[in-house]
Structure formats: structure tokens, C-alpha cells
Write a protein that holds these residues in place. Structure first.
Motif, PDB file in Angstrom:
ATOM      1  N   ASN A 114      53.758  45.141  30.705  1.00  0.00           N
ATOM      2  CA  ASN A 114      54.452  45.142  32.100  1.00  0.00           C
ATOM      3  C   ASN A 114      54.965  43.997  32.648  1.00  0.00           C
ATOM      4  N   ARG A 115      54.198  42.741  32.335  1.00  0.00           N
ATOM      5  CA  ARG A 115      54.720  41.323  32.813  1.00  0.00           C
ATOM      6  C   ARG A 115      54.415  41.254  34.397  1.00  0.00           C
ATOM      7  N   THR A 116      53.474  42.168  34.713  1.00  0.00           N
ATOM      8  CA  THR A 116      52.959  41.754  36.256  1.00  0.00           C
ATOM      9  C   THR A 116      51.387  41.199  36.232  1.00  0.00           C
ATOM     10  N   PRO A 117      51.368  40.710  37.558  1.00  0.00           N
ATOM     11  CA  PRO A 117      49.771  40.061  37.828  1.00  0.00           C
ATOM     12  C   PRO A 117      48.505  41.322  38.013  1.00  0.00           C
ATOM     13  N   TYR A 118      48.445  42.025  36.749  1.00  0.00           N
ATOM     14  CA  TYR A 118      47.930  43.397  37.131  1.00  0.00           C
ATOM     15  C   TYR A 118      46.413  43.005  37.546  1.00  0.00           C
ATOM     16  N   ARG A 119      45.723  41.936  37.144  1.00  0.00           N
ATOM     17  CA  ARG A 119      44.281  42.021  37.579  1.00  0.00           C
ATOM     18  C   ARG A 119      44.283  41.718  39.352  1.00  0.00           C
ATOM     19  N   SER A 120      45.331  40.923  39.750  1.00  0.00           N
ATOM     20  CA  SER A 120      45.283  40.840  41.068  1.00  0.00           C
ATOM     21  C   SER A 120      45.820  41.866  41.953  1.00  0.00           C
ATOM     22  N   ILE A 121      46.827  42.743  41.238  1.00  0.00           N
ATOM     23  CA  ILE A 121      47.228  43.930  41.926  1.00  0.00           C
ATOM     24  C   ILE A 121      46.098  45.027  41.869  1.00  0.00           C
ATOM     25  N   VAL A 122      45.297  44.973  41.009  1.00  0.00           N
ATOM     26  CA  VAL A 122      44.169  45.985  41.071  1.00  0.00           C
ATOM     27  C   VAL A 122      42.928  45.715  41.881  1.00  0.00           C
ATOM     28  N   PHE A 123      42.534  44.231  42.045  1.00  0.00           N
ATOM     29  CA  PHE A 123      41.679  43.669  42.955  1.00  0.00           C
ATOM     30  C   PHE A 123      42.071  43.977  44.345  1.00  0.00           C
ATOM     31  N   LEU A 124      43.152  43.747  44.782  1.00  0.00           N
ATOM     32  CA  LEU A 124      43.520  44.013  46.173  1.00  0.00           C
ATOM     33  C   LEU A 124      43.512  45.462  46.688  1.00  0.00           C
ATOM     34  N   VAL A 125      43.787  46.416  45.604  1.00  0.00           N
ATOM     35  CA  VAL A 125      43.731  47.760  46.125  1.00  0.00           C
ATOM     36  C   VAL A 125      42.368  48.299  46.792  1.00  0.00           C
ATOM     37  N   PRO A 126      41.161  47.870  46.391  1.00  0.00           N
ATOM     38  CA  PRO A 126      39.767  48.200  47.501  1.00  0.00           C
ATOM     39  C   PRO A 126      40.136  47.381  48.674  1.00  0.00           C
ATOM     40  N   VAL A 127      40.616  46.525  48.787  1.00  0.00           N
ATOM     41  CA  VAL A 127      40.601  45.469  49.938  1.00  0.00           C
ATOM     42  C   VAL A 127      41.415  46.289  50.819  1.00  0.00           C
ATOM     43  N   ALA A 128      42.395  46.857  50.470  1.00  0.00           N
ATOM     44  CA  ALA A 128      43.460  47.327  51.307  1.00  0.00           C
ATOM     45  C   ALA A 128      43.093  48.754  51.861  1.00  0.00           C
ATOM     46  N   VAL A 129      42.576  49.416  50.930  1.00  0.00           N
ATOM     47  CA  VAL A 129      41.831  50.687  51.085  1.00  0.00           C
ATOM     48  C   VAL A 129      40.989  50.732  52.125  1.00  0.00           C
TER      49      VAL A 129
END
Lengths: 461, 61
Positions: free
Chosen positions: A331-346
Motif C-alpha cells: 500500500n506504500r503507507t505508514p501503516y504502523r503509525s496509522i494503526v497505532f493512532l487509531v486507539p488514541v483517537a477512539v
């Protein structure tokens, strides 16, 4: 068979597929929700005229931001935006703080958008006659769906933002035209405008929410490593975005202040939708409801994009664990950063009140703008014009930087009037985080590797 | 259970599916690819000749 190990010289980078329209969609998409809701709390602070003054003063502040940002970003074209700029121009400690400002500002804004979307769905459920309706499932779904979209790829993410933002902006323009601003058939400013009910203190206080008209436009530069031509696309997308927002903000104020008394407008949840209801036109009501939902989605979507790029960049430089600096090979995206920030936002969207979340976002943004005014002065002093190639040179330097610094100082005072405790708490948090970085984290940073620009030695060094 | 409650359950279910999808794909990607390859991105570098897209170019383990 897929390649699973690195061979000599090979690497995975973010995908360069974006054009100026995507940059526009990223910047305006994050911000336009502020026109649909939030800006009107400035009316509550000081009346409708104060909100207009705040709109234009904040517009001046953000024009300075856009001009300064365009010059520096067209030179330091790297994911992380202002974080990468601070690293190269000021130093690591400033960069660490700026990175945190960015992540906080965008994650809090994302949470605020998710709360708003949950509220809108809940309102629809209540209006449809259902009892005991909840907003939480839709808050979580908003964050999960947009994170998933961001995880899958930047092109689809920002193309969706382009469509959502274009429709939302068109809704504002159509509403403005439908109220026939050239006549007094619908708009009645003479009846509703009442000067400055709280005097000039009210004008200063209204600056706090005046920022909401434009907060986040500087996020365009987070796309620096994903645009095909950063030196051209970033200034073009940012400046056209700023012009779009100035037009949308002025139209929004004009329509709303001509249809509603300031006592109501100052505490309305969805002022543009309410304005459409007051016109009595069902198609306009539907259009503005759709515009409100789309602008909210576009904003949350852009925020996930920007927060994850800032977090990713800090991981890549070892300011945070390098684990966050990974790029998804497909996907060429910063996937770990995206996943990590999900619970923070939730967590913030689920448990924190909306006004607190918004205030933390504004404060983080404000700290970032203060840094930008100092940053550009240092940038011009260390690397004067003609010593390095710039894609764009902003005019009248150092006037925009000084104006920005002055307006930021006034806005700190405005925020202090309403949310002094949060302001002090945030300052303490950043001070503690700075100490942690200086005394603990910085020893893991490879000091030579973090400076990637092929620039000459700074003047005076 | 009314229609809106069904919608709420559907939202929870879809959220769980999307969250799990991301989590499982992340774990799978982490296990499939070498850590050096995944973290090989460098700031601001534009060198398309060296940038690869493994699944599209084939390669070796």
C-alpha cells in the motif's frame, strides 16, 4: 513470489502519486468543517461583528502561515512537514516538540470530527422518532473506516477527500447564492447586527474560535513525499486552499449573521444547516446536511493522513521507536503509525468532551504557528536567498513572520480567557515531554542520519 | 430491537471487522517482510530507480 528482504540499495518509500488538487483537498478538507460548525462560538464570545473581525484577523494570521509554510515546504519537501523543517532549521528538541504539536492537533481534530459525525447520526435517529439512540457506534465506525482507507493507500484517500470537499464547498456557495445576497429578501443584517456587545475584549475573546475558520490548512505540507512535484504542488495547493477558505468563511458569516440573531448563532451546533432550514427550502436543507457530513468526514480523513505522517517521520528519525518508521510494501503507507493512532483517537472521541478536544487541538496548532514565525526568520538568516533553491519565496519578509508572532500572542491571551487551565496543563505536558526527549530519547537518535538536505553550511557557521 | 438499534449493531460489527482487518494485515506484513526493508524509507529522497514495489516486481526471499 514476493520479495521479503532488502537487497543492496533497495528501499520502500511512500508513493508519489498526488497532484496540486490532492494537496488542496487535504488542506481545505481538514478545515472546511470549521465553516459548517465551530466558528460560530466566536459569535457567542463577542457578537457577530466581533466574529467577522476574528474571521479576517485569523485569515491574516493564516495567510502569513500559508506564505511562510509555502516557502519553507517548497525547500524542505519531506513527510512530517513542519517537524522536518524544524529539525533542519532549528534543531532536534524543537523538531520533537513540533512533531508532538502536529500529532496532537490532528488527532484531537480527528476525534472532534468523529464526535460530530456521531452526533449528526444520533440527531437523525432522534428526528426519525427512534428512542434511546446512541452516537458511540458511529464515532468508532468513522475512525475505523477512515483509518482503514488511509491504510489502503494515499491516492484513494485523498481522491475521496477531493470529492467530499468539492461537494461541501459547493454547498456553501449554493446556499450563499440561494439567499440572494444582492437583495434583502432573506438576509436582514440591519435587524440582527448589534455592534460589539462585549466591546473589544469580546473581539479578542472571539479570536479563540476565529481560528476554527482555517485551523489545519498548514497540513498540506505533510504530503510532501507523496506529491509528484513538491516545489510546485505544495505552494499552489496551499495558497489556493487559503483563498478558498477566505471565500467560504466570509460567505458563511454573511449568510448566517443575516439569518439568525447572535444569541442563537453563538451557541448553534450546526449553523450552516440551521441557515438552510431558515430559508425554508427542503433541497437546501438536504444539501447542507450532506455538506456538513461530508466536510466532517473529509476533515477526519485528512487528519488521519497528517497525524500518521508526522508520527511516521519521528519514528524514521528515531525520535520515537523506529518501529513506527515502516512503510507498507504493497500500500506504500505508514501503516504502523496509522494503526497505532487509531486507539488514541477512539479514546479521546469516546471519553473527552467536544469543547476540551477542540481546545487541545487549537492550542497544539497555535504552538505550531508560533514556532513557524520564528522558524522562517532563522531560515532566512541561516540560508539567505540565493544560497539554496526555493520553490517559492514569500514577499515582505519579515513582516508576515512578525504579524504572525503578534497575532499568536493575542490568541494565547484569548485562549487563556476561556481555557487557562488547559493552556497551562498543555505547556507543562510539553515541558515534561521535552525533558524526556533531551535526557532519555535523544541518545538513540543517529545524529548525522537525521539531516538529509544537501544544503550548504549555514551563514555564520 | 428497532431499526436504529440494528444500525448501531451493524456499525459496531463493521468497526470490528475493519479494525481486525488492519491488525491482521499488519501482523502478516510484519512477519512476511524483513524489518530492514520495511523501515528502509529515507526522508525526502526521490530516487525512483531504487524505489521498489516488491509485489509488483517479483523477487526473492
Amino acid at each position: 513470489m514476493t520479495q521479503t528482504t532488502a537487497i543492496h540499495g533497495e528501499k520502500i518509500s511512500l508513493l508519489r502519486v498526488l497532484g496540486p488538487a490532492h494537496v488542496w483537498a487535504l488542506g481545505v478538507g481538514i478545515v472546511l468543517v470549521g465553516e459548517f460548525m465551530g466558528w460560530n462560538f466566536a459569535v457567542g464570545k463577542g457578537g457577530a461583528v466581533a466574529a467577522l473581525i476574528a474571521c479576517w484577523v485569523a485569515g491574516l494570521l493564516y495567510t502569513c502561515v500559508a506564505m511562510i509554510d509555502s516557502e519553507v515546504t517548497s525547500t524542505v519537501a519531506a513527510a512530517g512537514g513542519q517537524y522536518a523543517q524544524a529539525k533542519h532549521i532549528v534543531g532536534p528538541l524543537m523538531a520533537f516538540n513540533v512533531g508532538l504539536y502536529l500529532v496532537f492537533a490532528y488527532t484531537m481534530l480527528e476525534a472532534a470530527n468523529a464526535i460530530t459525525l456521531g452526533y449528526l447520526v444520533q440527531t437523525v435517529g432522534t428526528m426519525a422518532g427512534f428512542a434511546d439512540v446512541h452516537d458511540k457506534p458511529f464515532i468508532v465506525l468513522t475512525i475505523m473506516f477512515l483509518a482503514w482507507l488511509n491504510y489502503r493507500g494515499v491516492y484513494a484517500t485523498l481522491t475521496l477527500n477531493l470529492v467530499l470537499t468539492a461537494i461541501a464547498f459547493s454547498a456553501v456557495v449554493i446556499l450563499f447564492a440561494a439567499t440572494k445576497p444582492w437583495t434583502h429578501d432573506m438576509l436582514n443584517h440591519q435587524a440582527f447586527l448589534n455592534g460589539l456587545p462585549y466591546g473589544w475584549v469580546g473581539v479578542i475573546a472571539s479570536l479563540h474560535f476565529g481560528l476554527w475558520y482555517y485551523l489545519g490548512i498548514e497540513g498540506t505540507c505533510q504530503a510532501a513525499e507523496e506529491v509528484r512535484s513538491p516545489a510546485r504542488s505544495l505552494p499552489l495547493g496551499t495558497m489556493t486552499g487559503m483563498i478558498t477558505l477566505l471565500i467560504a468563511a466570509t460567505m458563511t458569516w454573511y449568510v448566517c449573521s443575516g439569518l439568525m440573531p447572535w444569541e442563537y448563532l453563538g451557541q448553534a451546533t450546526t449553523p450552516l444547516f440551521d441557515a438552510a432550514r431558515l430559508t425554508g427550502s427542503a433541497p437546501l436543507m438536504v444539501l447542507l446536511f450532506v455538506g456538513t457530513v461530508f466536510s466532517t468526514l473529509a476533515s477526519a480523513n485528512g487528519c488521519i493522513n497528517d497525524a500518521s505522517r508526522a508520527w511516521f517521520s519521528m519514528g524514521r528519525d528515531r525520535y520515537l521507536p523506529t518501529w513506527f518508521g515502516a512503510v507498507h510494501p504493497k500500500n506504500r503507507t505508514p501503516y504502523r503509525s496509522i494503526v497505532f493512532l487509531v486507539p488514541v483517537a477512539v479514546i479521546f472521541a469516546y471519553f473527552a468532551p467536544l469543547d476540551q478536544v477542540i481546545t487541545f487541538s487549537i492550542l497544539s496548532g497555535l504552538l505550531g504557528y508560533t514556532y513557524m514565525s520564528l522558524n522562517v526568520m532563522i531560515f532566512r538568516r541561516k540560508w539567505p536567498l540565493n544560497t539554496i533553491r526555493r520553490g517559492y519565496i514569500h514577499p515582505f519578509h519579515p513582516l508576515p513572520a512578525l504579524v504572525l508572532l503578534f497575532l499568536c500572542s493575542v490568541t494565547y491571551f484569548a485562549v487563556f480567557l476561556g481555557y487557562g487551565t488547559q493552556l497551562i496543563a498543555m505547556m507543562i505536558f510539553f515541558a515534561v515531554a521535552s525533558l524526556w526527549f533531551h535526557f532519555h530519547r535523544y541518545k538513540y537518535v543517529r545524529r548525522g542520519d537525521q539531516f538529509t538536505m544537501q544544503w550548504p553550511r549555514p551563514a555564520g557557521y | 430491537m428497532n431499526q436504529f438499534q440494528m444500525l448501531e449493531y451493524a456499525a459496531w460489527a463493521l468497526s470490528a471487522v475493519l479494525g481486525l482487518w488492519m491488525l491482521l494485515d499488519m501482523i502478516k506484513t510484519n512477519r512476511t517482510y524483513d524489518e530492514d526493508l520495511l523501515t528502509s524509507s529515507k526522508e525526502g529522497q526521490i530516487d525512483d530507480a531504487l524505489v521498489i514495489d516488491p509485489p509488483h516486481q517479483g523477487g526473492h526471499k
